[in-house]
Design a protein around this motif. Structure first.
Motif, mmCIF file in Angstrom:
data_model
loop_
_atom_site.group_PDB
_atom_site.id
_atom_site.type_symbol
_atom_site.label_atom_id
_atom_site.label_comp_id
_atom_site.label_asym_id
_atom_site.label_seq_id
_atom_site.Cartn_x
_atom_site.Cartn_y
_atom_site.Cartn_z
ATOM 1 N N SER A 49 0.824 -1.208 0.000
ATOM 2 C CA SER A 49 0.000 0.000 0.000
ATOM 3 C C SER A 49 0.861 1.261 0.000
ATOM 4 C CB SER A 49 -0.929 -0.012 1.214
ATOM 5 O OG SER A 49 -1.805 -1.124 1.167
ATOM 6 N N PHE A 50 1.904 1.289 0.818
ATOM 7 C CA PHE A 50 2.794 2.454 0.842
ATOM 8 C C PHE A 50 3.500 2.613 -0.503
ATOM 9 C CE2 PHE A 50 1.946 2.793 5.241
ATOM 10 C CZ PHE A 50 2.471 3.995 5.700
ATOM 11 N N GLU A 51 3.910 1.499 -1.105
ATOM 12 C CA GLU A 51 4.586 1.574 -2.398
ATOM 13 C C GLU A 51 3.645 2.096 -3.482
ATOM 14 O OE1 GLU A 51 6.101 -2.321 -3.134
ATOM 15 O OE2 GLU A 51 7.923 -2.002 -1.947
ATOM 16 N N ARG A 52 2.401 1.617 -3.468
ATOM 17 C CA ARG A 52 1.453 2.079 -4.485
ATOM 18 C C ARG A 52 1.121 3.558 -4.285
ATOM 19 N NH1 ARG A 52 -4.096 2.424 -5.665
ATOM 20 N NH2 ARG A 52 -4.484 2.106 -7.890
ATOM 21 N N ALA A 53 0.944 3.977 -3.032
ATOM 22 C CA ALA A 53 0.677 5.390 -2.762
ATOM 23 C C ALA A 53 1.849 6.258 -3.222
ATOM 24 C CB ALA A 53 0.415 5.590 -1.277
ATOM 25 N N ASP A 54 3.059 5.779 -2.982
ATOM 26 C CA ASP A 54 4.252 6.544 -3.328
ATOM 27 C C ASP A 54 4.425 6.660 -4.839
ATOM 28 O OD1 ASP A 54 6.880 7.739 -2.250
ATOM 29 O OD2 ASP A 54 7.579 6.297 -3.741
#
Length: 538
Positions: free
Chosen positions: A107-112
């Motif tokens: 999730s953090f990677e996709r948001a970033d």
């Protein structure tokens, strides 16, 4: 505090509608429809409020801005640069799969990495390395001490790494906003499941029976009806078509207080309504001569001109006449009671004579032309505020055209510059609510020099840039001592706004919700309208 006593979080009690309330289901009339159910598409209040009922965050805020754990059972700093988060045991997604650290990292990677949205979440993801220790233990590592980590993790929602077959490795980021909007990828661990979205009409959520978390589930089904027109929203409540409405029109508050069938609740928001100005190019598209001809010189690049414009705006008149007294004049990023605000700053005094002298000193005594752009369905009385500012500036020798439009159109056009392209507008009205409950959030997003690699300036639509502000912000974010960090954030605000006029603060919103018999709403400082905070009266 005077502010909280005047507009306190306690409900303004009046007895409510006589029609019975169905205990299992509730219908909420809302002014603003989300632009997407994709949790990373747009860092926008209506999106974050709706999606936060479907997707968990690691941490979150209560209505009174107290920090709690959601997907995280606990968190702590284990050394100067590492925070450890322990996930709740036994948490499952709506499709029955187990929540693990893999999903958080994905999730953090996709948001970033998200491209194509408006106003990104990179402000909260950059500079952080996520490391899996085991399925329920996560380390978040930074290059320098970062005391605000628990605040930042209130912003990024957690989706399933297996949704749409993306795979736990996170390499396939091809999932689109459409996949969330139609429900295909809308798989969270929050207290409510996505059922349907009929655009322009309603969103329906259903209670997730296997939910394990701290939030209430007062309803079996929540229907959010989108009613943009102010009179129609009030009429729907009085007719019993909806059980609650948000964004009660300021013009109706006094009348509704006297209604024996309505109960109101109001609260001071952490949202500042403000103006961005084009500060990075000489040929700005909506800066003209007084007779409307293009110019190759942009007066908004001069801090004295920006200050003069601020002095031409009568905030007290806007609050009294446009906002019907239900707002608070603003001189900085956050109202009283929030962390990192300056005690030295106050709202700009209305001083048209002083403004004209300042314009003359800057070489613009003969004035120039502007167009102000703003939304007409996002903030309380937004189109009226834009009109009022246009009239005030025009009266003082800066003829100002006014254009307002629906928020979905407006933010797409106004945000181009915030993500790397050239902004379409020169002078815009926007609002910002601190997602982290303190002033580093707006400083990082609105006033720090735009730098996509650092996640800075994600919503810096005027491209304000000052190395002094950047340095103070860097120091604050690496300062563990709370009083010292607060002082650095306050100083950064004083330089960015007080000295540079990087933005022009106008007022802080005061939000009002109205319910019918048997219900009460817990007003939120972050302005979210949720079914979770609407509860039956005991």
């Amino acid at each position: 505090m005077k502010i909280l006593r005047k507009f306190g979080l306690a409900a303004l009690a009046v007895t409510a509608l006589s029609a019975p309330v169905q205990a299992a289901d509730v219908v909420i009339g809302m002014r603003s429809e989300p632009s997407s159910i994709d949790p990373y598409f747009h860092n926008l209040g209506p999106n974050n409020a709706m999606n936060g009922q479907i997707f968990d965050r690691l941490t979150d805020w209560t209505p009174k801005m107290q920090l709690i754990g959601r997907a995280a059972a606990s968190w702590k700093a284990i050394n100067d640069t590492t925070w450890e988060y322990k996930l709740r045991q036994g948490v499952t997604f709506h499709d029955g799969s187990a929540l693990t650290v893999d999903d958080v990292i994905f999730s953090f990677e996709r948001a970033d990495a998200y491209e194509g949205g408006n106003s990104s979440f990179r402000t909260y993801t950059k500079g952080k390395t996520l490391k899996k220790i085991d399925d329920h233990t996560l380390h978040i590592i930074t290059e320098s001490p970062y005391p605000l980590m628990p605040n930042d993790t209130t912003t990024v929602m957690i989706m399933s790494s297996e949704a749409k077959g993306t795979g736990a490795d996170g390499k396939n980021k091809g999932i689109s906003a459409k996949d969330f909007n139609d429900g295909t990828a809308t798989v969270g661990t929050g207290p409510y499941k996505f059922v349907e979205w009929k655009k322009g009409d309603r969103i329906v959520l259903q209670k997730f029976d296997a939910y394990k978390g701290p939030l209430a589930q007062p309803w079996d089904k929540i229907t959010f009806k989108f009613i943009k027109a102010e009179p129609a929203r009030v009429a729907a409540l009085l007719a019993g078509d909806v059980d609650m409405i948000d964004n009660v029109p300021t013009s109706d508050i006094e009348r509704l207080k006297k209604e024996p069938n309505v109960s109101l609740s109001s609260g001071v928001s952490n949202r500042v309504i403000y103006l961005h100005m084009d500060q990075f190019r000489d040929n700005s598209p909506f800066v003209t001569t007084k007779d409307g001809k293009p110019m190759n010189k942009n007066p908004l690049r001069d801090a004295r001109v920006r200050k003069a414009i601020s002095m031409m705006i009568n905030r007290d008149a806007i609050v009294a006449r446009v906002m019907e007294g239900v707002a608070i004049p603003a001189g900085q990023l956050l109202p009283e009671g929030f962390f990192g605000r300056s005690e030295k700053m106050s709202p700009e005094k209305y001083d048209p004579k002083g403004a004209k002298k300042l314009l003359a000193a800057a070489g613009w005594g003969d004035g120039f032309g502007l167009t102000i752009h703003g939304p007409n369905d996002r903030y309380i009385n937004d189109a009226k505020i834009v009109e009022a500012i246009g009239q005030m500036l025009s009266a003082q020798g800066i003829p100002t055209k006014v254009e307002s439009m629906p928020k979905n159109v407006y933010f797409k056009r106004a945000s181009k510059g915030a993500e790397g392209g050239l902004p379409e507008f020169s002078f815009v009205l926007v609002g910002w609510g601190s997602g982290t409950g303190e002033s580093s959030s707006p400083l990082k997003s609105l006033l720090a020099t735009y730098d996509k690699s650092k996640g800075r300036g994600a919503s810096n639509r005027g491209r304000h840039s000052d190395p002094v502000v950047n340095k103070l912000l860097d120091q604050a974010l690496a300062t563990v001592d709370d009083p010292k960090r607060a002082a650095l954030l306050a100083k950064a605000t004083e330089v960015a706004i007080g000295e540079n006029q990087g933005i022009i603060p106008l007022h802080y919103q005061v939000n009002t919700w109205a319910t019918r018999k048997g219900l009460e709403y817990h007003p939120r400082a972050d302005e979210r309208t949720t079914g979770i905070d609407l509860v039956p009266v005991k």
